[in-house]
Every structure is written in structure tokens, then in C-alpha cells.
Design a protein around this motif. Structure first.
Motif, PDB file in Angstrom:
ATOM      1  N   ALA A  87       0.827  -1.207   0.000  1.00  0.00           N
ATOM      2  CA  ALA A  87       0.000   0.000   0.000  1.00  0.00           C
ATOM      3  C   ALA A  87       0.864   1.261   0.000  1.00  0.00           C
ATOM      4  CB  ALA A  87      -0.930   0.000   1.205  1.00  0.00           C
ATOM      5  N   LEU A  88       2.035   1.187   0.601  1.00  0.00           N
ATOM      6  CA  LEU A  88       2.942   2.333   0.597  1.00  0.00           C
ATOM      7  C   LEU A  88       3.645   2.509  -0.748  1.00  0.00           C
ATOM      8  CD1 LEU A  88       4.577   1.972   4.113  1.00  0.00           C
ATOM      9  CD2 LEU A  88       3.081   3.817   3.352  1.00  0.00           C
ATOM     10  N   VAL A  89       3.986   1.396  -1.389  1.00  0.00           N
ATOM     11  CA  VAL A  89       4.793   1.438  -2.610  1.00  0.00           C
ATOM     12  C   VAL A  89       3.940   1.488  -3.878  1.00  0.00           C
ATOM     13  CG1 VAL A  89       6.518   0.169  -3.937  1.00  0.00           C
ATOM     14  CG2 VAL A  89       6.698   0.269  -1.465  1.00  0.00           C
ATOM     15  N   ARG A  91       0.038   1.317  -4.264  1.00  0.00           N
ATOM     16  CA  ARG A  91      -1.317   1.204  -3.726  1.00  0.00           C
ATOM     17  C   ARG A  91      -2.312   0.668  -4.746  1.00  0.00           C
ATOM     18  NH1 ARG A  91      -2.773   5.939  -0.021  1.00  0.00           N
ATOM     19  NH2 ARG A  91      -0.964   4.985   0.900  1.00  0.00           N
ATOM     20  N   ASP A  92      -2.132   0.998  -6.010  1.00  0.00           N
ATOM     21  CA  ASP A  92      -3.082   0.559  -7.027  1.00  0.00           C
ATOM     22  C   ASP A  92      -3.052  -0.954  -7.263  1.00  0.00           C
ATOM     23  OD1 ASP A  92      -0.535   0.755  -8.110  1.00  0.00           O
ATOM     24  OD2 ASP A  92      -1.276   1.274 -10.110  1.00  0.00           O
ATOM     25  N   ALA A  93      -2.058  -1.649  -6.722  1.00  0.00           N
ATOM     26  CA  ALA A  93      -1.996  -3.103  -6.867  1.00  0.00           C
ATOM     27  C   ALA A  93      -2.956  -3.828  -5.930  1.00  0.00           C
ATOM     28  CB  ALA A  93      -0.575  -3.605  -6.620  1.00  0.00           C
ATOM     29  N   VAL A  94      -3.356  -3.153  -4.838  1.00  0.00           N
ATOM     30  CA  VAL A  94      -4.248  -3.801  -3.881  1.00  0.00           C
ATOM     31  C   VAL A  94      -5.547  -3.051  -3.648  1.00  0.00           C
ATOM     32  CG1 VAL A  94      -2.447  -5.054  -2.646  1.00  0.00           C
ATOM     33  CG2 VAL A  94      -3.030  -2.751  -1.928  1.00  0.00           C
ATOM     34  N   ALA A  95      -5.617  -1.795  -4.102  1.00  0.00           N
ATOM     35  CA  ALA A  95      -6.813  -0.991  -3.870  1.00  0.00           C
ATOM     36  C   ALA A  95      -6.877   0.105  -4.924  1.00  0.00           C
ATOM     37  CB  ALA A  95      -6.771  -0.392  -2.467  1.00  0.00           C
ATOM     38  N   GLU A  96      -7.849   0.986  -4.769  1.00  0.00           N
ATOM     39  CA  GLU A  96      -7.951   2.144  -5.647  1.00  0.00           C
ATOM     40  C   GLU A  96      -6.845   3.136  -5.280  1.00  0.00           C
ATOM     41  OE1 GLU A  96     -10.094   2.380  -8.168  1.00  0.00           O
ATOM     42  OE2 GLU A  96     -10.851   0.397  -7.640  1.00  0.00           O
ATOM     43  N   VAL A  97      -6.417   3.904  -6.258  1.00  0.00           N
ATOM     44  CA  VAL A  97      -5.320   4.848  -6.042  1.00  0.00           C
ATOM     45  C   VAL A  97      -5.660   5.888  -4.981  1.00  0.00           C
ATOM     46  CG1 VAL A  97      -3.834   6.535  -7.174  1.00  0.00           C
ATOM     47  CG2 VAL A  97      -4.554   4.510  -8.402  1.00  0.00           C
ATOM     48  N   ASP A  98      -6.898   6.315  -4.915  1.00  0.00           N
ATOM     49  CA  ASP A  98      -7.274   7.361  -3.966  1.00  0.00           C
ATOM     50  C   ASP A  98      -7.690   6.826  -2.592  1.00  0.00           C
ATOM     51  OD1 ASP A  98      -9.501   6.200  -5.050  1.00  0.00           O
ATOM     52  OD2 ASP A  98     -10.683   8.035  -5.104  1.00  0.00           O
ATOM     53  N   ASP A  99      -7.574   5.525  -2.360  1.00  0.00           N
ATOM     54  CA  ASP A  99      -7.885   4.954  -1.044  1.00  0.00           C
ATOM     55  C   ASP A  99      -6.798   5.326  -0.042  1.00  0.00           C
ATOM     56  OD1 ASP A  99     -10.146   3.762  -2.020  1.00  0.00           O
ATOM     57  OD2 ASP A  99      -9.309   1.735  -2.120  1.00  0.00           O
ATOM     58  N   LEU A 101      -4.272   4.629   3.267  1.00  0.00           N
ATOM     59  CA  LEU A 101      -3.360   3.521   3.571  1.00  0.00           C
ATOM     60  C   LEU A 101      -4.091   2.406   4.304  1.00  0.00           C
ATOM     61  CD1 LEU A 101      -0.422   2.409   3.692  1.00  0.00           C
ATOM     62  CD2 LEU A 101      -0.248   3.544   5.901  1.00  0.00           C
ATOM     63  N   LEU A 102      -4.844   2.755   5.319  1.00  0.00           N
ATOM     64  CA  LEU A 102      -5.581   1.757   6.088  1.00  0.00           C
ATOM     65  C   LEU A 102      -6.598   1.032   5.219  1.00  0.00           C
ATOM     66  CD1 LEU A 102      -6.182   0.420   8.790  1.00  0.00           C
ATOM     67  CD2 LEU A 102      -7.801   2.270   9.251  1.00  0.00           C
ATOM     68  N   GLN A 103      -7.282   1.751   4.384  1.00  0.00           N
ATOM     69  CA  GLN A 103      -8.276   1.137   3.505  1.00  0.00           C
ATOM     70  C   GLN A 103      -7.601   0.180   2.515  1.00  0.00           C
ATOM     71  OE1 GLN A 103     -10.677   4.033   1.517  1.00  0.00           O
ATOM     72  NE2 GLN A 103     -12.157   2.529   0.783  1.00  0.00           N
ATOM     73  N   ALA A 104      -6.433   0.538   2.015  1.00  0.00           N
ATOM     74  CA  ALA A 104      -5.711  -0.331   1.089  1.00  0.00           C
ATOM     75  C   ALA A 104      -5.237  -1.597   1.785  1.00  0.00           C
ATOM     76  CB  ALA A 104      -4.528   0.420   0.483  1.00  0.00           C
ATOM     77  N   VAL A 105      -4.759  -1.480   3.012  1.00  0.00           N
ATOM     78  CA  VAL A 105      -4.309  -2.653   3.769  1.00  0.00           C
ATOM     79  C   VAL A 105      -5.479  -3.587   4.045  1.00  0.00           C
ATOM     80  CG1 VAL A 105      -3.327  -3.441   5.962  1.00  0.00           C
ATOM     81  CG2 VAL A 105      -2.324  -1.482   4.789  1.00  0.00           C
ATOM     82  N   VAL A 106      -6.585  -3.035   4.505  1.00  0.00           N
ATOM     83  CA  VAL A 106      -7.766  -3.852   4.787  1.00  0.00           C
ATOM     84  C   VAL A 106      -8.281  -4.504   3.512  1.00  0.00           C
ATOM     85  CG1 VAL A 106     -10.171  -3.759   5.554  1.00  0.00           C
ATOM     86  CG2 VAL A 106      -8.401  -2.574   6.850  1.00  0.00           C
ATOM     87  N   SER A 107      -8.276  -3.776   2.421  1.00  0.00           N
ATOM     88  CA  SER A 107      -8.722  -4.320   1.143  1.00  0.00           C
ATOM     89  C   SER A 107      -7.833  -5.480   0.696  1.00  0.00           C
ATOM     90  CB  SER A 107      -8.717  -3.223   0.083  1.00  0.00           C
ATOM     91  OG  SER A 107      -9.065  -3.738  -1.174  1.00  0.00           O
ATOM     92  N   GLY A 108      -6.527  -5.318   0.837  1.00  0.00           N
ATOM     93  CA  GLY A 108      -5.603  -6.388   0.450  1.00  0.00           C
ATOM     94  C   GLY A 108      -5.764  -7.627   1.301  1.00  0.00           C
ATOM     95  N   VAL A 109      -5.855  -7.446   2.614  1.00  0.00           N
ATOM     96  CA  VAL A 109      -6.018  -8.591   3.518  1.00  0.00           C
ATOM     97  C   VAL A 109      -7.357  -9.273   3.264  1.00  0.00           C
ATOM     98  CG1 VAL A 109      -6.238  -9.285   5.930  1.00  0.00           C
ATOM     99  CG2 VAL A 109      -4.441  -7.696   5.266  1.00  0.00           C
ATOM    100  N   ALA A 110      -8.398  -8.497   3.019  1.00  0.00           N
ATOM    101  CA  ALA A 110      -9.714  -9.088   2.755  1.00  0.00           C
ATOM    102  C   ALA A 110      -9.729  -9.852   1.438  1.00  0.00           C
ATOM    103  CB  ALA A 110     -10.778  -8.004   2.748  1.00  0.00           C
TER     104      ALA A 110
END
Length: 152
Positions: A87-89, A91-99, A101-110
Motif C-alpha cells: 500500500a505504501l509502494v 497502492r493501485d496493486a491492492v486498492a484504488e489509487v485514492d484509497d 493507507l488503512l483502507q488499502a491494507v484492509v482491502s488487500g487482507v480481505a
């Protein structure tokens, strides 16, 4: 017991690697799987999921008994750390670009929650099986060695 029986017992039941080395190996292999998957497809695919599940089982087989606790906690921490890094490096690989950090992490884990569940179940199951396979005599001897070290 034959020599072949001793090999299989040592390989499948008795891990001998210290917990810190096993954790370092887990981080290195996970980041390698992430790198390959990101280079080949630009996102995390089934390759990462299968690699993670296999890694969890392998780490449980490698760790020595007194470091079981460290490896028993590793899969969810490792998965969360990996998705925080991604999500730091990228973010678009696991979530939307405008999400966030926390939302991207939760999205990836989910998204990869089944791999986390299966990997964690394999890890805990293997550690439990190893505990079950050891005889009470072996545990008593190990406990007396540990108590002797701390007392002296």
C-alpha cells in the motif's frame, strides 16, 4: 528405528531452526513471491496465495519447539506487513489509487483472506501435530533442561 526412520522423523517432526531465522526466512520468501507476482502481472494473484500457504506450512516445519509461539503468530502479522508495504509502494496493486493507507491494507487482507485463513490453519495444525507427536517423556526432559538453565 532405522536410519531412514530417523531421517523422516527429523525432517517432518523436529524442526531445528531458531525462531528469528525462521521469521527472517518467512519475510524474505514472502517479499520474493510478492516481487515475482508484481513483476509478472502487476498485482497479487493466485501465485502469491499459494506461495503464502506453502510458506506457512514450511515455517511450521522448520522452527524449533521452544520458538513455536513466534511462528504461531507470524502468518497474520506477515500478511498485514506485506499489504502495508504494498500500500505504501504501489497502492493501485491492492486498492484504488485514492484509497487511504488503512483502507488499502484492509482491502488487500480481505481480498487474500482465504490464503491467510488456510495458511494460518496449516501453520497451527502442523505445530499442533508436532506437539502431539512428541511423547510426554520428551516434553518432561525438555522442561527439566529449560528449568535447569534458568535456575543456574
Amino acid at each position: 528405528m532405522t536410519e531412514a526412520d530417523g531421517f523422516w522423523r527429523a525432517f517432518w517432526e523436529v524442526g531445528h531452526e531458531p525462531g528469528r531465522q525462521v521469521v527472517s526466512l518467512g519475510v524474505a520468501v514472502t517479499l520474493t513471491a510478492v516481487s515475482y507476482d508484481m513483476l509478472l502481472s502487476g498485482r497479487l494473484t493466485l501465485f502469491f496465495d499459494l506461495s503464502f500457504m506453502t510458506l506457512c506450512l514450511g515455517l511450521a516445519a522448520l522452527v524449533r519447539r521452544r520458538d513455536f509461539y513466534m511462528v504461531a503468530l507470524l502468518p497474520p502479522v506477515l500478511m498485514t506487513a506485506v499489504f502495508t508495504f504494498i500500500a505504501l509502494v504501489a497502492r493501485d496493486a491492492v486498492a484504488e489509487v485514492d484509497d487511504s493507507l488503512l483502507q488499502a491494507v484492509v482491502s488487500g487482507v480481505a481480498t487474500h483472506g482465504i490464503a491467510l485463513f488456510v495458511g494460518y490453519a496449516l501453520c497451527l495444525g502442523w505445530l499442533g501435530w508436532r506437539l502431539h507427536r512428541e511423547s510426554e517423556t520428551g516434553m518432561a526432559i525438555e522442561l527439566s533442561h529449560e528449568l535447569g538453565r534458568r535456575a543456574g
